[in-house]
Design a protein around this motif. Structure first.
Motif, PDB file in Angstrom:
ATOM      1  N   SER A 187       8.773  -0.293  31.712  1.00  0.00           N
ATOM      2  CA  SER A 187       8.027  -1.507  32.049  1.00  0.00           C
ATOM      3  C   SER A 187       8.149  -2.569  30.964  1.00  0.00           C
ATOM      4  O   SER A 187       7.843  -3.743  31.196  1.00  0.00           O
ATOM      5  CB  SER A 187       6.542  -1.179  32.260  1.00  0.00           C
ATOM      6  N   LEU A 188       8.607  -2.156  29.783  1.00  0.00           N
ATOM      7  CA  LEU A 188       8.694  -3.077  28.647  1.00  0.00           C
ATOM      8  C   LEU A 188      10.134  -3.405  28.272  1.00  0.00           C
ATOM      9  O   LEU A 188      10.388  -3.999  27.222  1.00  0.00           O
ATOM     10  CB  LEU A 188       7.975  -2.464  27.433  1.00  0.00           C
ATOM     11  N   ARG A 189      11.099  -3.047  29.134  1.00  0.00           N
ATOM     12  CA  ARG A 189      12.506  -3.213  28.770  1.00  0.00           C
ATOM     13  C   ARG A 189      12.916  -4.676  28.650  1.00  0.00           C
ATOM     14  O   ARG A 189      13.884  -5.003  27.942  1.00  0.00           O
ATOM     15  CB  ARG A 189      13.393  -2.507  29.789  1.00  0.00           C
TER      16      ARG A 189
ATOM     17  N   VAL B 258      -1.861  -1.600  28.132  1.00  0.00           N
ATOM     18  CA  VAL B 258      -2.163  -3.034  28.032  1.00  0.00           C
ATOM     19  C   VAL B 258      -0.871  -3.850  27.950  1.00  0.00           C
ATOM     20  O   VAL B 258      -0.736  -4.894  28.600  1.00  0.00           O
ATOM     21  CB  VAL B 258      -3.064  -3.308  26.813  1.00  0.00           C
ATOM     22  N   ALA B 259       0.094  -3.375  27.167  1.00  0.00           N
ATOM     23  CA  ALA B 259       1.372  -4.083  27.049  1.00  0.00           C
ATOM     24  C   ALA B 259       2.072  -4.170  28.408  1.00  0.00           C
ATOM     25  O   ALA B 259       2.689  -5.191  28.732  1.00  0.00           O
ATOM     26  CB  ALA B 259       2.267  -3.397  26.031  1.00  0.00           C
ATOM     27  N   SER B 260       1.972  -3.111  29.195  1.00  0.00           N
ATOM     28  CA  SER B 260       2.627  -3.126  30.510  1.00  0.00           C
ATOM     29  C   SER B 260       1.968  -4.134  31.448  1.00  0.00           C
ATOM     30  O   SER B 260       2.642  -4.730  32.290  1.00  0.00           O
ATOM     31  CB  SER B 260       2.617  -1.723  31.134  1.00  0.00           C
ATOM     32  N   ILE B 261       0.674  -4.347  31.312  1.00  0.00           N
ATOM     33  CA  ILE B 261      -0.010  -5.350  32.131  1.00  0.00           C
ATOM     34  C   ILE B 261       0.437  -6.747  31.715  1.00  0.00           C
ATOM     35  O   ILE B 261       0.686  -7.618  32.565  1.00  0.00           O
ATOM     36  CB  ILE B 261      -1.539  -5.206  32.001  1.00  0.00           C
ATOM     37  N   ILE B 262       0.549  -6.976  30.419  1.00  0.00           N
ATOM     38  CA  ILE B 262       1.032  -8.274  29.937  1.00  0.00           C
ATOM     39  C   ILE B 262       2.436  -8.531  30.474  1.00  0.00           C
ATOM     40  O   ILE B 262       2.733  -9.607  31.012  1.00  0.00           O
ATOM     41  CB  ILE B 262       1.019  -8.314  28.398  1.00  0.00           C
TER      42      ILE B 262
END
Length: 478
Positions: A241-243, A267-271
């Motif tokens: 999800s953060l790639r 939280v980072a994945s939601i951003i």
């Protein structure tokens, strides 16, 4: 025992080149290789303090330069033994301050109101004049950290075991008028995650790998990328999800403890999932495992993280955490708010409808966010009050797991990052100021609950910025 071993090695590394006429800078250059040598010699990795030492050793180097001059004078006068003893003692004390405190275990206690704090410790936020007064007060200063972004200094003081800590705090406030003095409070996640933190040694490796993965991330930021800061747990940057997100990670934990990664990764994945443009996440890791308690983040770690993010030119900072009011946190947030160049967004907390306000979300300088489900019903554990500004989706949300998979999460922690993305877009794309941001969000809010601003939903549910800006006035937070 291990902190003493490492202290001796660092002392020798710093003092040795000075004896041979070298510079403090040349001594510092060997810190990284020495860390790796010690890890191999001692048979296991140690907590990830190398970066903190690299920062703090700049201050140590000032003492080292003076020591080098003393050594040269002493050798010229044929009296090296006494000078060497004094020199090594000076360096050993300085390095012990850097290394020993970074590796210390957290001892928990409670303040007079029952909030968890670090036992026998006070934290102080001061300007240069006040710092001189603190230093002259004869206190046991454990750490002193310049905060260049805030223009202040964060001082950690060890209390006297023979005195009441509350009395010492009162005395310190009287001795240094205007200084922010408080306990080193703990703050908690505001999501419902079932996560067991890794062991300290495994986490040390993980944090080192996180930084390397972030540095090697192929999703390098383009000019004009959305810059969002988050103060949370460490993030697993390898999740798919953060790639497409470039992550810059720093660790601000000052204790020897395991660092959880699940909440920050979620939280980072939601951003990442709510940003339609290239995004750069500045991840400030502040959470650690507290013995006999849930993971927590200390006040001093939050202040240091805010200071770092302020220097990264972020457009918004998300804080999916909550805890008690703290004078230092309020002063720091108020100072950052005055700049009007970015917004701080925080979860209002999961302490229930009748719970006391939780911070930082309840501070006037912060945008407080509650959580709703897909039927626009408020999260049943969400705090309520006049400090609730907006609502966002935060119930039964699919988020990234630190194991590489996915999980379902609920809480105000999962709602605030959605507003943080919108706030960042408003600052970057529309040149918004703080009051204008609140107006922009209010213009696009869907009114829920009681008509108008209410203590459950605030201005209402926000999912996007408005296409047209209203000139209506919003009710400011008291």
């Amino acid at each position: 025992m291990i902190p003493n071993v490492r202290t001796v090695f660092y002392t020798c590394l710093l003092a040795g080149p000075l004896l041979l006429g070298g510079s403090p800078a040349s001594a510092q250059a060997g810190l990284g290789p020495l860390d790796r040598t010690l890890d191999r010699t001692l048979g296991r990795p140690l907590p990830p303090i190398e970066r903190r030492i690299r920062d703090d050793v700049e201050a140590v180097s000032e003492d080292a330069a003076e020591v080098a001059e003393e050594l040269q004078d002493g050798i010229a006068n044929a009296a090296p033994d006494a000078v060497l003893d004094d020199a090594v003692g000076t360096l050993s004390g300085a390095v012990q301050g850097v290394v020993g405190t970074a590796m210390g275990a957290f001892a928990a206690d409670v303040d007079p109101f029952g909030n968890v704090i670090e036992a026998n410790v006070l934290v102080v936020l001061v300007n240069d004049q006040q710092l001189a007064a603190v230093q002259a007060a004869g206190l046991n200063i454990v750490r002193s950290r310049p905060l260049h972004g805030l223009g202040l200094t964060l001082v950690t003081v060890q209390g006297s075991k023979s005195h009441n800590l509350a009395d010492e705090a009162l005395q310190l406030r009287r001795s240094v008028p205007g200084a922010a003095v408080d306990y080193n409070h703990l703050y908690r996640f505001q999501g419902h995650a079932d996560e067991t933190p890794k062991s300290s040694s495994a986490t040390a490796d993980a944090l080192s790998n996180h930084r390397a993965a972030a540095d090697d991330n192929e999703a390098k930021p383009a000019d004009g990328a959305l810059r969002i800061g988050m103060i949370d747990s460490a993030v697993e940057p390898g999740h798919r999800s953060l790639r497409d997100v470039h992550i810059v990670a720093e660790d601000f934990v000052t204790h020897d403890a395991a660092r959880p990664t699940g909440h920050g990764t979620a939280v980072a994945s939601i951003i990442a999932g709510n940003s339609a443009v290239q995004t750069q996440i500045f991840s400030a890791s502040v959470f650690f495992q507290v013995p006999q308690h849930a993971p927590g983040a200390s006040t001093e770690s939050l202040i240091a993280a805010l200071d770092w993010l302020a220097s990264q030119e972020v457009h918004a900072i998300n804080m999916s955490l909550a805890g008690p009011a703290n004078d230092l946190l309020e002063v720091a947030l108020r100072a950052l708010s005055a700049r009007d160049s970015f917004a701080v967004i925080a979860a209002v907390g999961n302490n229930g409808p009748s719970g006391e306000p939780m911070y930082p979300g309840a501070y006037p300088s912060v945008i407080g966010v509650t959580a709703v489900d897909r039927e626009q019903k408020v999260f049943r554990y969400a705090n309520r009050g006049e400090h609730v500004d907006f609502a966002a989706l935060g119930v039964n949300v699919k988020v990234a797991g630190s194991d590489g998979g996915w999980r379902i999460e609920s809480g105000t922690s999962m709602a605030s990052p959605r507003i943080a993305v919108l706030a960042a877009e408003a600052f970057r794309d529309r040149g918004a100021t703080g009051p204008q941001l609140v107006q922009l969000l209010a213009d696009s809010a869907t009114d829920l609950g009681q008509q108008g601003v209410d203590p459950v939903y605030g201005h209402g549910l926000v999912t996007r910025l408005p296409a047209v800006v209203s000139r209506a006035k919003t009710k400011p937070k008291d």
